[in-house]
Design a protein around this motif. Sequence first.
Motif, mmCIF file in Angstrom:
data_model
loop_
_atom_site.group_PDB
_atom_site.id
_atom_site.type_symbol
_atom_site.label_atom_id
_atom_site.label_comp_id
_atom_site.label_asym_id
_atom_site.label_seq_id
_atom_site.Cartn_x
_atom_site.Cartn_y
_atom_site.Cartn_z
ATOM 1 N N TYR A 94 13.275 26.370 -7.893
ATOM 2 C CA TYR A 94 14.052 27.678 -7.581
ATOM 3 C C TYR A 94 15.232 27.847 -8.849
ATOM 4 C CZ TYR A 94 12.877 25.653 -3.374
ATOM 5 O OH TYR A 94 11.927 25.246 -2.100
ATOM 6 N N SER A 95 15.605 29.200 -8.629
ATOM 7 C CA SER A 95 16.450 29.568 -9.790
ATOM 8 C C SER A 95 17.747 28.765 -9.982
ATOM 9 C CB SER A 95 17.053 30.960 -9.452
ATOM 10 O OG SER A 95 16.139 31.843 -9.250
ATOM 11 N N PRO A 96 17.951 28.183 -11.247
ATOM 12 C CA PRO A 96 18.958 27.090 -11.545
ATOM 13 C C PRO A 96 20.308 28.027 -10.918
ATOM 14 C CG PRO A 96 17.596 27.458 -13.263
ATOM 15 C CD PRO A 96 17.092 28.444 -12.354
ATOM 16 N N GLY A 97 21.147 27.392 -10.146
ATOM 17 C CA GLY A 97 22.219 27.464 -9.708
ATOM 18 C C GLY A 97 22.192 28.390 -8.603
ATOM 19 N N GLY A 98 21.031 28.767 -8.086
ATOM 20 C CA GLY A 98 21.005 29.622 -6.757
ATOM 21 C C GLY A 98 21.105 28.713 -5.683
ATOM 22 N N LEU A 99 21.135 29.496 -4.596
ATOM 23 C CA LEU A 99 21.493 28.894 -3.111
ATOM 24 C C LEU A 99 20.379 27.984 -2.842
ATOM 25 C CD1 LEU A 99 23.441 28.728 -0.858
ATOM 26 C CD2 LEU A 99 22.255 30.864 0.433
ATOM 27 N N ALA A 100 19.215 28.423 -2.939
ATOM 28 C CA ALA A 100 17.837 27.387 -2.429
ATOM 29 C C ALA A 100 18.046 26.236 -3.299
ATOM 30 C CB ALA A 100 16.784 28.215 -2.804
ATOM 31 N N SER A 101 18.312 26.443 -4.538
ATOM 32 C CA SER A 101 18.563 25.045 -5.459
ATOM 33 C C SER A 101 19.495 24.304 -5.177
ATOM 34 C CB SER A 101 18.547 25.422 -7.004
ATOM 35 O OG SER A 101 18.754 24.384 -7.694
ATOM 36 N N LYS A 102 20.771 24.730 -4.851
ATOM 37 C CA LYS A 102 22.005 24.028 -4.183
ATOM 38 C C LYS A 102 21.619 23.475 -3.100
ATOM 39 C CE LYS A 102 25.562 26.534 -4.207
ATOM 40 N NZ LYS A 102 26.670 27.399 -3.646
ATOM 41 N N LEU A 103 20.852 23.941 -1.984
ATOM 42 C CA LEU A 103 20.507 23.450 -0.792
ATOM 43 C C LEU A 103 19.572 22.260 -0.923
ATOM 44 C CD1 LEU A 103 20.829 26.377 1.706
ATOM 45 C CD2 LEU A 103 22.232 24.588 1.470
ATOM 46 N N SER A 104 18.446 22.473 -1.750
ATOM 47 C CA SER A 104 17.536 21.517 -1.831
ATOM 48 C C SER A 104 18.085 20.118 -2.386
ATOM 49 C CB SER A 104 16.456 22.068 -3.016
ATOM 50 O OG SER A 104 16.854 22.136 -4.231
ATOM 51 N N LYS A 105 19.313 20.252 -2.883
ATOM 52 C CA LYS A 105 19.723 18.966 -3.622
ATOM 53 C C LYS A 105 20.108 17.736 -2.447
ATOM 54 C CE LYS A 105 21.103 21.300 -7.999
ATOM 55 N NZ LYS A 105 22.310 21.319 -8.800
ATOM 56 N N ARG A 106 20.501 18.310 -1.390
ATOM 57 C CA ARG A 106 20.515 17.420 -0.434
ATOM 58 C C ARG A 106 22.056 16.815 -0.494
ATOM 59 N NH1 ARG A 106 15.765 13.538 1.272
ATOM 60 N NH2 ARG A 106 16.241 12.843 -0.862
ATOM 61 N N ASP A 107 22.848 17.290 -1.243
ATOM 62 C CA ASP A 107 24.080 16.822 -1.544
ATOM 63 C C ASP A 107 25.247 17.555 -1.017
ATOM 64 O OD1 ASP A 107 26.395 15.505 -2.736
ATOM 65 O OD2 ASP A 107 25.694 15.942 -4.791
ATOM 66 N N PRO A 108 26.093 16.879 0.049
ATOM 67 C CA PRO A 108 27.121 17.630 0.760
ATOM 68 C C PRO A 108 28.335 18.145 -0.463
ATOM 69 C CG PRO A 108 27.187 15.286 1.370
ATOM 70 C CD PRO A 108 25.997 15.625 0.538
ATOM 71 N N SER A 109 28.549 17.734 -1.522
ATOM 72 C CA SER A 109 29.182 17.831 -2.562
ATOM 73 C C SER A 109 28.964 19.510 -3.052
ATOM 74 C CB SER A 109 29.524 16.930 -3.551
ATOM 75 O OG SER A 109 28.409 16.925 -4.157
ATOM 76 N N GLU A 110 27.662 19.808 -3.028
ATOM 77 C CA GLU A 110 27.256 21.024 -3.248
ATOM 78 C C GLU A 110 27.753 22.143 -2.584
ATOM 79 O OE1 GLU A 110 25.372 21.867 -5.974
ATOM 80 O OE2 GLU A 110 25.389 19.918 -6.982
ATOM 81 N N LEU A 111 28.220 21.851 -1.363
ATOM 82 C CA LEU A 111 28.828 22.963 -0.452
ATOM 83 C C LEU A 111 30.126 23.184 -0.392
ATOM 84 C CD1 LEU A 111 26.636 21.762 2.756
ATOM 85 C CD2 LEU A 111 25.823 23.249 0.765
ATOM 86 N N LYS A 112 30.564 23.505 -1.738
ATOM 87 C CA LYS A 112 31.884 23.686 -2.107
ATOM 88 C C LYS A 112 32.409 25.070 -1.452
ATOM 89 C CE LYS A 112 32.106 21.214 -6.307
ATOM 90 N NZ LYS A 112 32.242 21.233 -7.815
ATOM 91 N N ASN A 113 33.839 24.912 -1.032
ATOM 92 C CA ASN A 113 34.324 26.302 -0.597
ATOM 93 C C ASN A 113 34.234 27.302 -1.493
ATOM 94 O OD1 ASN A 113 35.514 28.021 1.422
ATOM 95 N ND2 ASN A 113 37.445 26.714 1.252
ATOM 96 N N SER A 114 34.314 28.450 -1.235
ATOM 97 C CA SER A 114 34.417 29.629 -2.213
ATOM 98 C C SER A 114 35.662 29.860 -2.708
ATOM 99 C CB SER A 114 33.695 31.249 -1.462
ATOM 100 O OG SER A 114 33.789 32.036 -2.422
#
Length: 341
Positions: A91-111
């Motif tokens: 997936y595109s680096p830094g994109g939403l799909a890449s973020k979710l694929s990491k399975r890391d809740p710390s990636e789900l930061k508040n906007s």
Amino acid sequence: MTVRRATTAAAAAAAAALALLLVLTASSADALSAPAPARPPTVPPAAAAAAAAAAAAAARPPSRRDVLSSAAATTLASMSLAAGPSAADAYSPGGLASKLSKRDPSELKNSVFNVPPPAQVHPHFMRGEWKVTSKFAGFLFPSTKIPKSKVTADVTVPGFQKCSIAAFCDVGREVAEYGMRVDGATGLEDRAYVLKGQIDSNLGYGAVREVLYDARSNPNRLSVQFVPNRTRNAERIELFCNARESELVPNPNDESLKIFVCSEYARQVTFSLSQEFGVARQVVGNYAHFWTWRERPGGDEMTGNVLTAAYLDPQDPLFFDEPSKPVVVYSHELSARRVTA
């Protein structure tokens, strides 16, 4: 039902099940990537011991609270969009799909962005009218800075009280069904229709009198009016969207099919009756939804999941301990069957 503090035995069982799950599960049912090569799993002694202890604790008849507490073992390993670094690299680096694929809740930061986002446009395979089934799949306390006991004691965290997350008013409800409409020409969702169905289905009765929303004049505000004196925790809900992201990616198992991921960060203000005459009770919550929708062969079905990350409000005493990362993540599995094109 709402998410409450789990009992000690239930928490131990959930933790043990989680330890075993992380060892035995290489990819989730929601994974985008191809499954890992089959090989006999190796279970560390600690995980085996934990599993044995969990089995002993489970010998007694489980209560409903025990069942939902154990559901926490699904965690982000089975709630994420994809598994493994190979999927993330696709997936595109830094994109939403890449973020979710990491399975890391710390990636789900508040906007942290305050620029009003445009309305979400959905891809062609999602357009039409659908019947959606939502199933509660578990929850996770990902914070390493705030003990779970402190998080669960904070009743203002979204999801801990009914109606504190509008789309999942009873966040732990096992199954909910509602309709979804996406305009065939514009790709815009009928948010008023969908949200009313979500709230009524989650609460189990006709709770909503009216949802006010106009995607063209202001796509970032919704107002929900409840039937007076029928819902204890809400007479009115105001929703303010702070940010959105979306990405359309090919399914690595079949590139003729697409996967759509999108997110929405919201601030919810819930008004209800209070014990003080003439003064409305007001509760503020911050959370984000992360949807994954997968196109299925034939075009008449979709599957997916939604993660809901709950954040602390800046007025919360614990806010500076965890200012941007979620303190709770809820998961719901989704399936949809087309009603009309």
